[in-house]
Design a protein around this motif. Sequence first.
Motif, PDB file in Angstrom:
ATOM      1  N   ILE A  73       0.838  -1.211   0.000  1.00  8.29           N
ATOM      2  CA  ILE A  73       0.000   0.000   0.000  1.00  8.29           C
ATOM      3  C   ILE A  73       0.865   1.250   0.000  1.00  8.29           C
ATOM      4  CG2 ILE A  73      -1.677   1.334   1.346  1.00  8.29           C
ATOM      5  CD1 ILE A  73      -2.744  -1.369   2.414  1.00  8.29           C
ATOM      6  N   LEU A  74       1.873   1.256   0.860  1.00  8.67           N
ATOM      7  CA  LEU A  74       2.712   2.438   1.012  1.00  8.67           C
ATOM      8  C   LEU A  74       3.539   2.727  -0.242  1.00  8.67           C
ATOM      9  CD1 LEU A  74       3.968   1.948   4.683  1.00  8.67           C
ATOM     10  CD2 LEU A  74       2.215   3.524   3.866  1.00  8.67           C
ATOM     11  N   VAL A  75       4.097   1.690  -0.855  1.00  6.40           N
ATOM     12  CA  VAL A  75       4.913   1.886  -2.064  1.00  6.40           C
ATOM     13  C   VAL A  75       4.064   2.429  -3.209  1.00  6.40           C
ATOM     14  CG1 VAL A  75       6.144   0.668  -3.897  1.00  6.40           C
ATOM     15  CG2 VAL A  75       6.736   0.242  -1.529  1.00  6.40           C
ATOM     16  N   PHE A  76       2.868   1.906  -3.364  1.00  2.68           N
ATOM     17  CA  PHE A  76       1.999   2.358  -4.460  1.00  2.68           C
ATOM     18  C   PHE A  76       1.689   3.846  -4.341  1.00  2.68           C
ATOM     19  CE2 PHE A  76      -2.273   3.308  -6.049  1.00  2.68           C
ATOM     20  CZ  PHE A  76      -2.138   2.945  -7.385  1.00  2.68           C
ATOM     21  N   PHE A  77       1.254   4.265  -3.165  1.00  2.00           N
ATOM     22  CA  PHE A  77       0.877   5.673  -2.994  1.00  2.00           C
ATOM     23  C   PHE A  77       2.090   6.596  -2.941  1.00  2.00           C
ATOM     24  CE2 PHE A  77      -3.129   3.705  -1.563  1.00  2.00           C
ATOM     25  CZ  PHE A  77      -4.013   4.437  -2.356  1.00  2.00           C
ATOM     26  N   THR A  78       3.249   6.053  -2.564  1.00  2.00           N
ATOM     27  CA  THR A  78       4.488   6.837  -2.634  1.00  2.00           C
ATOM     28  C   THR A  78       4.805   7.189  -4.080  1.00  2.00           C
ATOM     29  OG1 THR A  78       5.469   5.905  -0.623  1.00  2.00           O
ATOM     30  CG2 THR A  78       6.986   6.766  -2.275  1.00  2.00           C
ATOM     31  N   ALA A  79       4.696   6.205  -4.976  1.00  2.00           N
ATOM     32  CA  ALA A  79       5.002   6.421  -6.392  1.00  2.00           C
ATOM     33  C   ALA A  79       4.071   7.468  -6.998  1.00  2.00           C
ATOM     34  CB  ALA A  79       4.904   5.107  -7.161  1.00  2.00           C
ATOM     35  N   VAL A  80       2.794   7.371  -6.690  1.00  2.00           N
ATOM     36  CA  VAL A  80       1.809   8.313  -7.241  1.00  2.00           C
ATOM     37  C   VAL A  80       2.078   9.724  -6.722  1.00  2.00           C
ATOM     38  CG1 VAL A  80      -0.634   8.942  -7.295  1.00  2.00           C
ATOM     39  CG2 VAL A  80       0.042   6.538  -7.522  1.00  2.00           C
ATOM     40  N   ILE A 167       8.570  -0.881  -9.784  1.00  2.00           N
ATOM     41  CA  ILE A 167       9.417  -2.071  -9.672  1.00  2.00           C
ATOM     42  C   ILE A 167       9.440  -2.569  -8.228  1.00  2.00           C
ATOM     43  CG2 ILE A 167      11.733  -3.017 -10.007  1.00  2.00           C
ATOM     44  CD1 ILE A 167      12.139  -0.877 -12.180  1.00  2.00           C
ATOM     45  N   SER A 168       9.489  -1.624  -7.275  1.00  2.00           N
ATOM     46  CA  SER A 168       9.462  -1.999  -5.849  1.00  2.00           C
ATOM     47  C   SER A 168       8.175  -2.746  -5.517  1.00  2.00           C
ATOM     48  CB  SER A 168       9.566  -0.748  -4.967  1.00  2.00           C
ATOM     49  OG  SER A 168      10.769  -0.062  -5.174  1.00  2.00           O
ATOM     50  N   PHE A 169       7.062  -2.258  -6.055  1.00  2.00           N
ATOM     51  CA  PHE A 169       5.765  -2.899  -5.830  1.00  2.00           C
ATOM     52  C   PHE A 169       5.803  -4.340  -6.334  1.00  2.00           C
ATOM     53  CE2 PHE A 169       1.400  -4.036  -6.761  1.00  2.00           C
ATOM     54  CZ  PHE A 169       0.687  -3.493  -5.701  1.00  2.00           C
ATOM     55  N   GLY A 170       6.377  -4.543  -7.517  1.00  2.00           N
ATOM     56  CA  GLY A 170       6.454  -5.887  -8.082  1.00  2.00           C
ATOM     57  C   GLY A 170       7.310  -6.826  -7.254  1.00  2.00           C
ATOM     58  N   VAL A 171       8.437  -6.321  -6.743  1.00  2.00           N
ATOM     59  CA  VAL A 171       9.326  -7.153  -5.929  1.00  2.00           C
ATOM     60  C   VAL A 171       8.654  -7.543  -4.613  1.00  2.00           C
ATOM     61  CG1 VAL A 171      11.507  -7.205  -4.659  1.00  2.00           C
ATOM     62  CG2 VAL A 171      11.442  -6.231  -6.960  1.00  2.00           C
ATOM     63  N   ILE A 172       7.977  -6.580  -3.979  1.00  2.00           N
ATOM     64  CA  ILE A 172       7.275  -6.874  -2.719  1.00  2.00           C
ATOM     65  C   ILE A 172       6.160  -7.895  -2.973  1.00  2.00           C
ATOM     66  CG2 ILE A 172       5.881  -5.923  -0.836  1.00  2.00           C
ATOM     67  CD1 ILE A 172       7.316  -3.250  -1.335  1.00  2.00           C
ATOM     68  N   TRP A 173       5.488  -7.768  -4.113  1.00  2.00           N
ATOM     69  CA  TRP A 173       4.401  -8.690  -4.474  1.00  2.00           C
ATOM     70  C   TRP A 173       4.909 -10.130  -4.538  1.00  2.00           C
ATOM     71  CZ3 TRP A 173      -0.767  -7.663  -5.170  1.00  2.00           C
ATOM     72  CH2 TRP A 173      -1.533  -8.696  -5.727  1.00  2.00           C
ATOM     73  N   LEU A 174       6.144 -10.313  -5.003  1.00  2.00           N
ATOM     74  CA  LEU A 174       6.713 -11.653  -5.152  1.00  2.00           C
ATOM     75  C   LEU A 174       7.197 -12.236  -3.824  1.00  2.00           C
ATOM     76  CD1 LEU A 174       8.816 -11.142  -8.418  1.00  2.00           C
ATOM     77  CD2 LEU A 174       6.654 -12.399  -8.187  1.00  2.00           C
TER      78      LEU A 174
END
Length: 381
Positions: A73-80, A167-174
């Motif tokens: 959640i935090l990474v997504f809204f940080t990017a935006v 990219i951070s979001f994708g890595v955390i997702w994995l």
Amino acid sequence: MKVHVLLKGYNFLFFGLLALFIPFLPVYLGEQGISASEIGLIIGTGGFVTLIAQPLWGFISDKTKTIRKVMLILVFFTAVSGYFLFNVNSFVLLVVFALLVYFFLMPLDPLTESLNFTVSEMARISYGSIRTYGALGYAVLSLIAGFTMDYFGMSSIAILFVLLGLISFGVIWLMPNVKASSKPITMAGLKQVLKNKEMLLFLLLVFISSVPARMNDTFLGIHMLALGGDTSLVGIAFFIAATSEIVIFALSFWWLRKGKELEMITIATFFYFVRFLASAFVTSPIALTVVQILQMVTFPIFYTAAIQYLYQIMPKEWRATGQTVLALLFFGMSGIIASYAGGYIYNELGGHAFYFIISIMSFIGVLFGIFLMIRKRKKLM
């Protein structure tokens, strides 16, 4: 893929995001015509937001027993938020999006460090072997951001921010979910921790030592430009600082010994004093860049020793919250004072007086560290 391998990649990306935000936000604001005192007010207010956001998200992580979902959640809204921050030039919008980035990005630091420590214990590898990749990410992205802003304009950093965030979001997702703790959280346990006099004195030492460090983080880029440097040189300065951390983090298993944390923190604070005193006397942006090599014997030693000491004195179920307390002091409360006071001092007295003052502040931290070391030895006698 093993979780610690993914975590190393994530550390590279997350600290890359910090490299785009912490050193270059003041530079970006300055290029928008905002004064040093106003920059201090914006960043100081960001410190207040951090004071609210870090315990809030840390509590959510502790309560839900998950770090991964909160981090997504935090990474997504940080990017935006970061994308819009580096694309606007209205003062009001700059303040709004800067504070949003503080709200979403800064809580990731204690959660990331908690995850680093937990995974390093599970995988039976050193904390430093994971954290090294964070230093590498900070170094590489500082260099890239400096040259990108110099060649393509200040707003070009927005694209880098979004790319790293995605990219951070994708890595955390994995990554598999790692619980923040394995014991139930109790208010009684937290109260018991807060009654620990040794911990309170330690946190006071962290606070005293981190204020001048945060002042330097905020105004180094501005001072670099004032001495005649450009954004590419700012990037090089932070690249040198972050690169110098890598060896220290990687060798933390060798130099960091249990029971010697206070000594290591005091030594690191002494070198902060030396670093800032040297910065007060240099008049060339290139010389100021070279001084940043002293980061090697300051932040990585200070922060690694502080984390180890905190994890020794905090109950296991409150580790994520304990890491939040440390981050609050280093990035929150100290950041507020550093930004408000630092902005005023720099604006009124100039860069050289600014660095001389923060060198004195670091020396006070050295004296307090020596006091705690003497106190500790007397208790053991």
